[in-house]
Motif scaffolding. Structure first.
Motif, PDB file in Angstrom:
ATOM      1  N   HIS A   1      -6.499  -5.747  -5.984  1.00 52.84           N
ATOM      2  CA  HIS A   1      -5.309  -5.571  -5.163  1.00 52.84           C
ATOM      3  C   HIS A   1      -4.925  -4.097  -5.198  1.00 52.84           C
ATOM      4  O   HIS A   1      -4.845  -3.494  -6.270  1.00 52.84           O
ATOM      5  N   ALA A   2      -4.702  -3.526  -4.061  1.00 50.31           N
ATOM      6  CA  ALA A   2      -4.405  -2.100  -3.983  1.00 50.31           C
ATOM      7  C   ALA A   2      -3.012  -1.874  -3.414  1.00 50.31           C
ATOM      8  O   ALA A   2      -2.524  -2.661  -2.602  1.00 50.31           O
ATOM      9  N   ARG A   3      -2.370  -0.809  -3.870  1.00 52.90           N
ATOM     10  CA  ARG A   3      -1.076  -0.425  -3.309  1.00 52.90           C
ATOM     11  C   ARG A   3      -1.015   1.085  -3.227  1.00 52.90           C
ATOM     12  O   ARG A   3      -1.579   1.799  -4.072  1.00 52.90           O
ATOM     13  N   GLU A   4      -0.381   1.577  -2.227  1.00 50.02           N
ATOM     14  CA  GLU A   4      -0.236   3.021  -2.062  1.00 50.02           C
ATOM     15  C   GLU A   4       0.947   3.508  -2.887  1.00 50.02           C
ATOM     16  O   GLU A   4       2.039   2.932  -2.841  1.00 50.02           O
ATOM     17  N   LEU A   5       0.722   4.570  -3.651  1.00 46.24           N
ATOM     18  CA  LEU A   5       1.779   5.151  -4.457  1.00 46.24           C
ATOM     19  C   LEU A   5       2.608   6.096  -3.608  1.00 46.24           C
ATOM     20  O   LEU A   5       2.078   6.846  -2.780  1.00 46.24           O
ATOM     21  N   GLN A   6       3.905   6.058  -3.825  1.00 50.60           N
ATOM     22  CA  GLN A   6       4.819   6.881  -3.043  1.00 50.60           C
ATOM     23  C   GLN A   6       5.208   8.138  -3.820  1.00 50.60           C
ATOM     24  O   GLN A   6       5.443   8.094  -5.026  1.00 50.60           O
ATOM     25  N   LYS A   7       5.222   9.234  -3.117  1.00 52.68           N
ATOM     26  CA  LYS A   7       5.657  10.486  -3.727  1.00 52.68           C
ATOM     27  C   LYS A   7       7.168  10.468  -3.931  1.00 52.68           C
ATOM     28  O   LYS A   7       7.921   9.877  -3.159  1.00 52.68           O
ATOM     29  N   ALA A   8       7.599  11.166  -4.995  1.00 48.98           N
ATOM     30  CA  ALA A   8       9.029  11.284  -5.228  1.00 48.98           C
ATOM     31  C   ALA A   8       9.646  12.180  -4.172  1.00 48.98           C
ATOM     32  O   ALA A   8       9.007  13.123  -3.693  1.00 48.98           O
TER      33      ALA A   8
END
Length: 254
Positions: A239-246
């Motif tokens: 399962h993959a998820r995109e990480l969000q920049k601060a």
């Protein structure tokens, strides 16, 4: 390259056909009668016939489409061609020989509508009851389905039924190979999706001849079964998820 141009329909019916001149016209008229009031296309993929199969389709209404292979490529290739050319996101398949009664299509579509919001549905598969085939073919089919079911554990007792409903996107995401149509339930389960089974009627052939012998099915079936078992074992689920920049901090420089 074929493209799915044109206005979208509720679903597209894909029918692989080889030398079915005697039965294809009646089959398409029965489909129209069974689905009156609904928006759909019919794509008959003529897999290199040398009779008047294509002419029968061309003589019909505009939603009867025909795509012709220049050489025979097999049933899986014909289904793939039709799915690529479809104008809708939902696909219905059935065989061209008339042994899959088109009056059963609404039953499969109802099962699709009933289950699609409850589970991650990838396929509604017909399973034939009271089959109208020769005894030798029935025995061979039962043996093949038993061996396949024990090896693949896909919960399907009859993968040879042509009546199926699935999303275009799901089908095109599956590994493609010759004879893949016989392993759709296992391939869909491999993708992490749910298969719903529906019992459907079966009819005797009214014209034309079968395109396979029991020996041909057995020889290709062994090789294909080993290949699909390998595909299932090599499947990795993640399962993959995109990480969000601060959010960037505002500067207080004056």
């Amino acid at each position: 390259m074929l493209q799915n141009r044109g206005l979208p329909r509720e679903f597209t019916i894909v029918i692989p056909a080889l030398n079915e001149e005697q039965v294809i016209g009646d089959l398409l008229r029965r489909i129209d009668a069974a689905l009156a009031g609904r928006s759909f296309d019919i794509i008959v993929v003529d897999d290199g016939s040398d009779d008047g199969t294509a002419a029968q389709v061309l003589a019909g209404p505009s939603h009867w489409r025909v795509i012709q292979h220049d050489v025979r490529a097999g049933q899986s290739a014909a289904i793939h061609t039709g799915v690529v050319a479809a104008r809708s996101e939902l696909i219905v398949t059935l065989d061209a020989d008339g042994q899959n009664p088109p009056e059963e299509i609404p039953k499969l579509l109802a099962a699709w509508s009933e289950n699609k919001g409850k589970v991650e549905l990838g396929l509604v598969a017909g399973q034939r009851i009271k089959r109208q085939d020769r005894r030798a073919k029935l025995w061979a089919s039962r043996a093949a389905n038993f061996i396949r079911g024990a090896a693949l554990k896909d919960g399907t007792r009859d993968t040879g039924c042509g009546l199926k409903v699935f999303p275009r996107e799901v089908f095109l995401s599956l590994p493609y190979f010759d004879h893949m149509h016989r392993f759709l339930p296992a391939l869909v389960v491999r993708s992490g999706l749910v298969v719903v089974h529906v019992d459907v009627a079966h009819a005797a052939r009214q014209g034309g001849v079968s395109k396979y012998t029991n020996l041909q099915r057995a020889l290709v079936g062994v090789v294909d079964l080993v290949g699909v078992m390998w595909l299932i074992r090599r499947k990795k689920t993640t399962h993959a998820r995109e990480l969000q920049k601060a959010p960037a901090k505002l500067s207080n420089v004056q």
